[in-house]
Design a protein around this motif. Structure first.
Motif: not given
Length: 150
Positions: A49-77
């Motif tokens: 989750e921390s890595d995901l937040q860093e990714l948001r700050k530096t690579q806004l063009q990767r929104e779809p990948a970010e959304a997928l990671l968040r979904a995976q994190v929620r599923e794993l949680q």
């Protein structure tokens, strides 16, 4: 023989309960290991989750990948929470079984003590009866040796 048989039954029951108790202890240890693994997964998820937040700050063009990671994190949680609930309920169940096994073990020990005490009383009574018979035989022998021979 009946007391001896019962004593043997009680000892077998005691060994069975001891085995049950060891099995429960093994399962309890296994669940503890699973819980530690789940905690490790949670730590990994927190880092993700921390890595995901860093990714948001530096690579806004990767929104779809970010959304997928968040979904995976929620599923794993969600899975982790389910595992945690299942593990907690299993621990409660095992602890209940352990309490029952402990109570059964206590009763077996009480029964064994009662059987041993009954055996000791029986042995004492038989010894006293044997001593009484020995005295009666000695008395009879003594009266036979005092009779004049014809």
């Amino acid at each position: 023989d009946d007391l001896h048989g019962r004593h043997q039954d009680v000892l077998r029951e005691k060994d069975k309960h001891r085995g049950d108790l060891e099995n429960l202890r093994g399962e309890h240890g296994s669940l503890r290991s699973e819980l530690e693994a789940a905690r490790q997964r949670l730590r990994i998820l927190e880092l993700a989750e921390s890595d995901l937040q860093e990714l948001r700050k530096t690579q806004l063009q990767r929104e779809p990948a970010e959304a997928l990671l968040r979904a995976q994190v929620r599923e794993l949680q969600f899975e982790l929470e389910e595992d945690r609930r299942d593990g907690a309920s299993r621990i409660v169940e095992l602890e209940g079984g352990k309490r029952e096994a402990d109570e059964n073990h206590r009763r077996v020990l009480q029964d064994a003590t009662a059987v041993n005490q009954a055996h000791d009383r029986l042995e004492t009574n038989l010894r006293l009866q044997l001593e009484e018979k020995d005295r009666e035989i000695e008395v009879l022998r003594g009266s036979n040796s005092r009779r004049p021979s014809n």
